[in-house]
Every structure is written in C-alpha cells, then in structure tokens.
Enzyme design. Structure first.
Site, short mmCIF file in Angstrom:
data_model
loop_
_atom_site.label_atom_id
_atom_site.label_comp_id
_atom_site.label_asym_id
_atom_site.label_seq_id
_atom_site.Cartn_x
_atom_site.Cartn_y
_atom_site.Cartn_z
N ARG A 69 0.84 -1.19 0.00
CA ARG A 69 0.00 0.00 0.00
C ARG A 69 0.87 1.24 0.00
O ARG A 69 2.09 1.17 0.15
CB ARG A 69 -0.90 0.02 1.24
CG ARG A 69 -0.11 -0.01 2.54
CD ARG A 69 -0.95 0.32 3.75
NE ARG A 69 -0.22 0.12 5.00
CZ ARG A 69 0.66 0.97 5.50
NH1 ARG A 69 0.98 2.08 4.84
NH2 ARG A 69 1.28 0.72 6.64
N GLY A 70 0.23 2.41 -0.14
CA GLY A 70 0.95 3.66 0.01
C GLY A 70 1.21 3.97 1.47
O GLY A 70 0.75 3.28 2.37
N CYS A 172 3.41 6.82 10.35
CA CYS A 172 3.28 7.38 8.99
C CYS A 172 4.52 8.17 8.58
O CYS A 172 4.47 9.01 7.66
CB CYS A 172 2.03 8.25 8.89
SG CYS A 172 0.52 7.35 9.29
#
Length: 225
Positions: A69-70, A172
């Site tokens: 995924r990103g 993140c």
C-alpha cells in the site's frame, strides 16, 4: 455497496484478513463480485507501506509486515476500526482524489456523529485534529492501492486504540505530529457505532468513483479461511 463485517469476530490476524481482501479484490476487479467494504479489527500488528524509511522503525526488534500500500509504517490493533473499500473504479484512475474523498468522508462523519472538528493537512494523507498551539494529531490513517482498476487497503480509524503502541514507530513517517483517538477526545464509542457513523459517508463519497452503479449498503455473511 456490500459490507463484509468481521467486527463480531473480535481482533483478527492481519494476514488472514489480507488473504480475504486479495481474493475479494481479484473478483471485484473482474466484476464477478460487487464493490464491498471490509470492516474489521486487528490483533496487534505493525505494517509498513512503500514509503517507509529505516528511520521510521527505530525499534528493530518489533515485527513489521511489509505491505504493497501507500504510506509509511503504522500500527493496527484492538480498539481501531479498519475499513477496506474494495471498489472497481472508472477511468481516469486518480488515487490522490480517492484518498481526498476518504478524508472528506471521515471529516463529515466526525462532525455529524460527535461534533468533532477535524481537517485535511496539505501534503499529508489522513484525517487530523488541528488545534492552535498543539501539534497536529492524526485520528485516521489512510493507505490505498489501485490494482487492475480496483482499490484495496484503506483506512485505520482510532476509536479506543492504545496510543502507546504507536511509540515504537514513527507513525506514517511523521516525527513532527502525533496520534489521537475518539477516546482521547472524550468520546466513548464502540467499533460498531463508529462503523455505523463512517460507512454512509464513505459510500456517498466513494460511490462517485465506482465503475458500476452503486446500490444501497447491505451486509453479507462473513467468514475467513
């Protein structure tokens, strides 16, 4: 839009749900299965997206699952609502626009259900709680992948998540921001209540990307391998 709701099974093994997601994605991409939201709760898991840097995982002893995924590294675990929208999208494909639509849906749900003001932050995915004089805190992480004109992966919304579990990573990849949850913001809600608040807004926003005409949300029987 169908809903595959696994919340009644409690925290689940990440790779078990990932296998179910990939099987469903292949069928949605081939248009042999309807667009579907997978709704679930994970056991303690750290996953790393394509943008993860070595510095994002300072504790090299924690197990981290590499995913396609990103985004960077994040935490999944009990008390967090995970929703994967598996949708066959029409041309032109625009993953950034899709992510922005997910953000708008979560922002609208937070305001409508709990009168919580949240925002988008330019250059950063996810939904944020922004207050003057306080670092921005992410309440919902988003990581989406397009493959064969269908979406996979999705969002992780902190309801009553143990935020200390984010302390072993740089969530993140952002070392100048924090994380938060509904619970930390003073809201007591179950994952089922959070899902009921989020799903109609997600259906409204993401239905615009669908290659096929959307139908009213309906739940389908769930099982895992």
């Amino acid at each position: 839009m169908n809903i595959a709701d696994f919340l009644d099974q409690g925290p689940m093994d990440y790779m078990v749900v990932d296998s179910h997601q990939r099987d469903l994605h292949d069928r949605v991409a081939a248009q042999t299965a309807p667009d579907t939201f997978i709704v679930w709760e994970a056991k303690d898991t750290y996953t790393a997206g394509r943008r993860t840097k070595p510095a994002d995982i300072p504790n090299k002893e924690i197990p981290v699952i590499q995913m396609d995924r990103g985004g960077s590294v994040t935490y999944h675990g009990p008390g967090q609502l995970v929703i994967y929208p598996i949708i066959k999208v029409r041309a032109p494909r625009d993953v950034v626009a899709f992510v922005r639509a997910v953000e708008r849906a979560i922002i609208a749900a937070l305001h409508e259900a709990w009168e919580i003001d949240s925002c988008q932050v330019e250059g950063r995915s996810g939904v944020w709680i922004c207050r003057p004089g306080v670092e921005d805190r992410k309440i919902c992480a988003i990581g989406i992948k397009f493959a064969d004109d269908a979406t996979m992966h999705g969002l992780a919304f902190n309801v009553s998540t143990d935020l200390a579990k984010f302390g072993q990573i740089v969530p993140c990849g952002l070392d100048d921001a924090g994380v938060t949850s509904l619970n930390e913001l003073g809201v007591t809600a179950s994952l089922e209540e959070a899902a009921a608040a989020l799903l109609p807004h997600l259906e409204s926003e993401l239905g615009r990307f669908a290659n096929r005409a959307t139908v009213p949300i309906s739940r389908i029987p769930t099982h895992t391998k």
